[in-house]
Design a protein around this motif. Structure first.
Motif, PDB file in Angstrom:
ATOM      1  N   GLN A  66      10.436  -7.133  -1.797  1.00 38.37           N
ATOM      2  CA  GLN A  66      10.094  -6.122  -0.930  1.00 38.37           C
ATOM      3  C   GLN A  66      11.307  -4.974  -0.954  1.00 38.37           C
ATOM      4  O   GLN A  66      12.337  -5.241  -0.787  1.00 38.37           O
ATOM      5  CB  GLN A  66       9.935  -6.560   0.625  1.00 38.37           C
TER       6      GLN A  66
ATOM      7  N   THR B 131       1.836  -3.843  -3.188  1.00 42.99           N
ATOM      8  CA  THR B 131       1.111  -3.260  -1.991  1.00 42.99           C
ATOM      9  C   THR B 131       2.038  -2.246  -1.272  1.00 42.99           C
ATOM     10  O   THR B 131       3.143  -2.552  -1.154  1.00 42.99           O
ATOM     11  CB  THR B 131       0.990  -4.118  -0.792  1.00 42.99           C
TER      12      THR B 131
ATOM     13  N   GLU C  41       2.906   0.384   1.581  1.00 38.78           N
ATOM     14  CA  GLU C  41       2.958   0.975   3.165  1.00 38.78           C
ATOM     15  C   GLU C  41       3.720   2.107   3.191  1.00 38.78           C
ATOM     16  O   GLU C  41       4.989   2.114   2.988  1.00 38.78           O
ATOM     17  CB  GLU C  41       3.040  -0.452   3.989  1.00 38.78           C
TER      18      GLU C  41
ATOM     19  N   VAL D 162      -1.230   0.578   5.060  1.00 36.49           N
ATOM     20  CA  VAL D 162      -1.277   0.220   3.804  1.00 36.49           C
ATOM     21  C   VAL D 162      -2.049   1.561   2.970  1.00 36.49           C
ATOM     22  O   VAL D 162      -3.106   1.928   3.402  1.00 36.49           O
ATOM     23  CB  VAL D 162      -2.155  -0.904   3.350  1.00 36.49           C
TER      24      VAL D 162
ATOM     25  N   HIS E 144      -2.739  -0.201  -3.454  1.00 36.94           N
ATOM     26  CA  HIS E 144      -2.003  -1.264  -4.298  1.00 36.94           C
ATOM     27  C   HIS E 144      -1.943  -0.804  -5.942  1.00 36.94           C
ATOM     28  O   HIS E 144      -2.687   0.184  -6.356  1.00 36.94           O
ATOM     29  CB  HIS E 144      -3.229  -2.328  -4.236  1.00 36.94           C
TER      30      HIS E 144
ATOM     31  N   THR F 200       5.648  -4.077  -1.419  1.00 38.63           N
ATOM     32  CA  THR F 200       5.926  -5.266  -1.488  1.00 38.63           C
ATOM     33  C   THR F 200       5.275  -5.975  -2.997  1.00 38.63           C
ATOM     34  O   THR F 200       4.356  -5.659  -3.349  1.00 38.63           O
ATOM     35  CB  THR F 200       5.043  -6.104  -0.510  1.00 38.63           C
TER      36      THR F 200
ATOM     37  N   LYS G 263       4.250  -8.644  -5.553  1.00 40.32           N
ATOM     38  CA  LYS G 263       3.651  -9.936  -5.640  1.00 40.32           C
ATOM     39  C   LYS G 263       4.504 -10.745  -6.844  1.00 40.32           C
ATOM     40  O   LYS G 263       4.384 -10.098  -8.083  1.00 40.32           O
ATOM     41  CB  LYS G 263       2.485 -10.224  -5.660  1.00 40.32           C
TER      42      LYS G 263
END
Length: 820
Positions: free
Chosen positions: A67, A95, A97, A102, A105, A131, A133
């Motif tokens: 993050q 993602t 924000e 949000v 993506h 963030t 993944k």
């Protein structure tokens, strides 16, 4: 239009996954653009993964989610104002924000994203969180969704739009980077912005430069705008009433852009300014060059050629394949690219192929190629794997192709779009299709989607479905048609088997060798250091790489006992193997129209096929490539059952004069002499017969054929090095300090083959001007070494560890001892 970069104040933390305890609940400063590995290294939390066996200790990072956070100051949106958050590149699954909302993506490293943030932006401080993944976790989930498909390496890199070699390759580490790898910014406007500038540049028959400028707008206010396009002294204006406009600008008597070695590289600045009521609201600039490019694929008596034609001139493509210059992409600066592309030009290259397992390169890369006249063959990022053609992958493929074609279309250096690397022979020849069970594998991308997009967005350039590729359902790697990759040499057979095929264009061929000594010993510290020591093996990624090195060396030179001599011998054999292939291919021009060595560069310290290692040091291979790609080349090749002298002239002027050919003993006694008349037309080859008394030695172990014409020369030995009666100490040398370094004068007392001054062993910054110089007895050569170091003993430059040649390695065979 205002653009505000958002590169300050970022923090990074591990958000989830198998992180070590020292990272839990801890955040640290982050560089943007950057990557997680670099931030953790800067904080002293992980070791450098390039060093020793550290790569293997960092596999936990493959499964961690990360993050990034920052806070930036901004004004709230004004009525009617557009506000977008723009990411030019995110690696990879993100993602985003803003202030807890949000806003978007991402799922593709190869494209940019922009998000409307009018509803989330606020006056004052704004909290931005990205963030990321785990890319491996996402790839495995996509594979489960779309179905398993064959690939060359274990991780499912083909199920995600991320740099494939990030997951490891046979020359690269398995690090699986993550981060914000390109700029981030906030863009605001309340009129309109140019969303696309796509200049299609051609040259009319009368020499007029033509620029068809295609524009697209995003409007915040519904009104007419004026586009002003300038190129040099030429200017055109057009009213833009809709969202799309097409304006043609003509430049009479345009100066042509040429590949290096064929002419100059004049560049023109194209400026597009969008006006509202006479005021500029957005401006874009591109540099363009006027040239035409086609690929001749018209069938002939041999098969199907693949010959680049620039401005009506047929070009032999002399070059190399290009991989990302550092696994950590944000460390690759424009200055570094200038050095690397400069090395390519210095090695007489005129083309680089941006390989499909890496990235669409940065704007800096193409800018430098524009300036230096280096042609760019651009793969789409598909390599050594089958790819699903269903959503969501298909939509990402189309989006990235459209974005990058539009981004790169202005560059005159770019001369080919290529659909993929080796996926066609994987399907046709490797037996992979047996596991598909009816699933898609990517052919629709290469033969339908990508050529359709190229035809729509960039009709000025040719497109090829893949490399290798042959038309008309022929085997993709057919030597008589299209492009070929030659990998039986290295993988299966000796390098002399390059002569088994006469390809129309060889887009990949190569042979392995270790990095330079200074690079190797900087990064690998095994005690003792051997070809099988643990860290050295971790930096040898090829399947049975050392076995292939030994089997490739044994027919020509003995495999040395001690490591330092093994290092030199395998580097030497790499250089000889690739030069052997280049000379064969060039001797068949115009039937063979290109030779692209695998590979120019490295992305980390490794035993690989590169000519320049990861610390930017040229390996012996580099100098061999420079010689083999020389504008004027003499080479002895088999023709009609006998050795024949081939003269290759890659100049615009004829090559005329006399070739002096001699058969002499290694000690320098002349046994046969001939003068051959030389006349080679521009950009052509000529074959010169050699008399029997030059070709039939009395004692094959002790004789050499030497042919010389001006600065060009070639040597032909009548046996392999290991069988020759070399003098093991065939030269004397003297060192003289000069401005900027040292001069080393070498005189051959007996035939000395492939003299190399391994200057990096003396000082890390030391670079020699040339290498792999063969001298008949009595001849001399001067090496120039550049270094800032003051050597206590100049004799270190002529120490046997440093000033080496093939003779000592070969003589080790007869003595049964180490070559050093």
């Amino acid at each position: 239009m205002t653009r505000t970069t958002l590169h300050d104040g970022w923090r990074l933390r591990a958000a989830a996954g198998p992180m070590p305890d020292l990272l839990r609940e801890r955040d640290l400063p982050a560089q943007v653009p950057g990557s997680t590995h670099l931030d953790l290294m800067a904080a002293g939390l992980i070791p450098d993964p390039y060093l020793d066996r550290n790569e293997a200790t960092l596999t936990w990072m493959h499964r961690v989610d990360w993050q990034y956070t920052t806070t930036f100051q901004a004004q709230g949106p004004r009525p009617g104002e557009r506000v977008e958050l723009v990411f030019d590149g995110i690696d990879t699954i993100a993602t985003i924000e803003l202030n807890g909302d949000v806003v978007g993506h991402t799922a593709n490293m190869h494209r940019g994203y922009r998000f409307d943030v009018r509803q989330s932006l606020r006056e004052g401080g704004n909290d931005l969180t990205v963030t990321l993944k785990s890319a491996l976790t996402q790839a495995e989930q996509m594979q489960a969704q779309l179905g398993w498909r064959q690939r060359a390496y274990p991780h499912p890199y083909n199920a995600i739009r991320k740099m494939a070699c990030s997951f490891g390759w046979d020359w690269g580490p398995d690090l699986q980077t993550a981060g914000l790898w390109k700029p981030v910014r906030l863009e605001r406007w309340d009129t309109a912005r140019l969303t696309q500038l796509r200049p299609l540049v051609t040259v009319d028959a009368d020499g007029t430069g033509r620029i068809d400028v295609h524009l697209e707008l995003d409007r915040a206010a519904d009104r007419d705008y004026t586009a002003v396009i300038t190129v040099g002294d030429a200017e055109e204006r057009a009213t833009v009433s809709g969202d799309i406009a097409h304006v043609t600008v003509l430049v009479p008597d345009a100066r042509l852009w040429w590949p290096v070695g064929y002419g100059d590289q004049p560049l023109y600045e194209l400026t597009v300014t969008l006006l509202a009521d006479g005021e500029a609201v957005d401006t874009h600039r591109r540099r363009i060059g006027f040239r035409t490019v086609t690929v001749d694929t018209e069938p002939d008596e041999t098969g199907t050629p693949f010959t680049f034609v620039v401005n009506g001139r047929r070009v032999f493509a002399k070059g190399a394949n290009w991989i990302p210059d550092d696994h950590f992409l944000t460390r690759v600066t424009r200055e570094r690219l200038e050095r690397r592309i400069g090395q390519a030009v210095h090695a007489n290259m005129n083309m680089l192929r941006v390989w499909g397992g890496g990235i669409y390169e940065t704007d800096d890369f193409y800018d430098v190629c524009d300036e230096r006249g280096v042609l760019v063959w651009q793969d789409f990022p598909f390599a050594c794997a089958f790819y699903a053609e269903e959503e969501p992958l298909r939509g990402e493929v189309e989006a990235e192709a459209r974005e990058n074609i539009t981004r790169l279309v202005a560059h005159p250096s770019l001369v080919l779009w290529n659909g993929n690397n080796e996926n066609l022979p994987a399907h046709a020849d490797w037996g992979w299709q047996d596991g598909l069970q009816g699933r898609t594998w990517g052919i629709g991308y290469y033969t339908e989607l990508l050529p359709k997009i190229v035809a729509e967005l960039d009709p000025t350039r040719p497109y090829a479905p893949g490399s290798p590729y042959s038309p008309d359902d022929l085997p993709p790697n057919d030597a008589h048609h299209g492009t070929r990759h030659e990998w039986d040499v290295w993988n299966v057979v000796d390098y002399t088997h390059y002569r088994d095929h006469i390809p129309r264009f060889c887009a990949e061929f190569g042979f392995q060798g270790p990095p330079t000594w200074a690079t190797l010993t900087r990064w690998i510290h095994d005690e003792p250091l051997t070809p099988t020591s643990p860290a050295f093996l971790l930096h040898q990624k090829a399947d049975d790489g050392n076995g292939k090195l030994h089997r490739g060396l044994a027919p020509h030179l003995p495999v040395p006992v001690d490591f330092e001599s093994w290092h030199w011998a395998t580097q030497l054999n790499q250089a000889r193997a690739v030069a052997f292939g280049i000379e064969h291919f060039r001797s068949w021009w115009p039937r063979t129209a290109g030779a692209l060595v695998w590979q120019l560069n490295d992305c980390w310290p490794v035993t690989s096929w590169s000519a320049v290692d990861s610390d930017e040091r040229p390996k012996p291979l580099y100098y061999a490539v420079k010689h083999a790609f020389a504008p004027r080349l003499l080479t002895i090749q088999p023709r009609q059952g006998r050795p024949t002298l081939v003269a290759v002239n890659d100049h615009d002027q004829p090559w005329t004069g006399t070739v002096l050919a001699t058969r002499q003993t290694l000690a320098g006694d002349m046994l046969a002499t001939a003068e051959l008349s030389l006349h080679v037309p521009p950009r052509s080859t000529a074959l010169l017969d050699l008399a029997d008394d030059l070709l039939k030695p009395t004692d094959p172990r002790r004789e050499v054929l030497v042919a010389t014409a001006g600065d060009a020369h070639t040597h032909h030995l009548f046996a392999e090095d290991r069988d020759l009666a070399y003098n093991p100490v065939p030269f004397t040398a003297r060192v003289t300090p000069v401005a900027g370094g040292y001069r080393v004068d070498v005189r051959a007392t007996s035939y000395a083959r492939d003299i190399a001054l391994l200057a990096d062993k003396v000082a890390p910054d030391a670079v020699v001007d040339d290498m792999l110089i063969s001298l008949p007895a009595g001849r001399t050569h001067t090496f120039l070494v550049r270094t800032t170091a003051t050597l206590d003993q100049a004799s270190t430059l002529v120490h046997p560890h440093v000033l080496r040649c093939a003779n000592t390695v070969a003589q080790a065979a007869s003595s049964g001892t180490s070559s050093f």
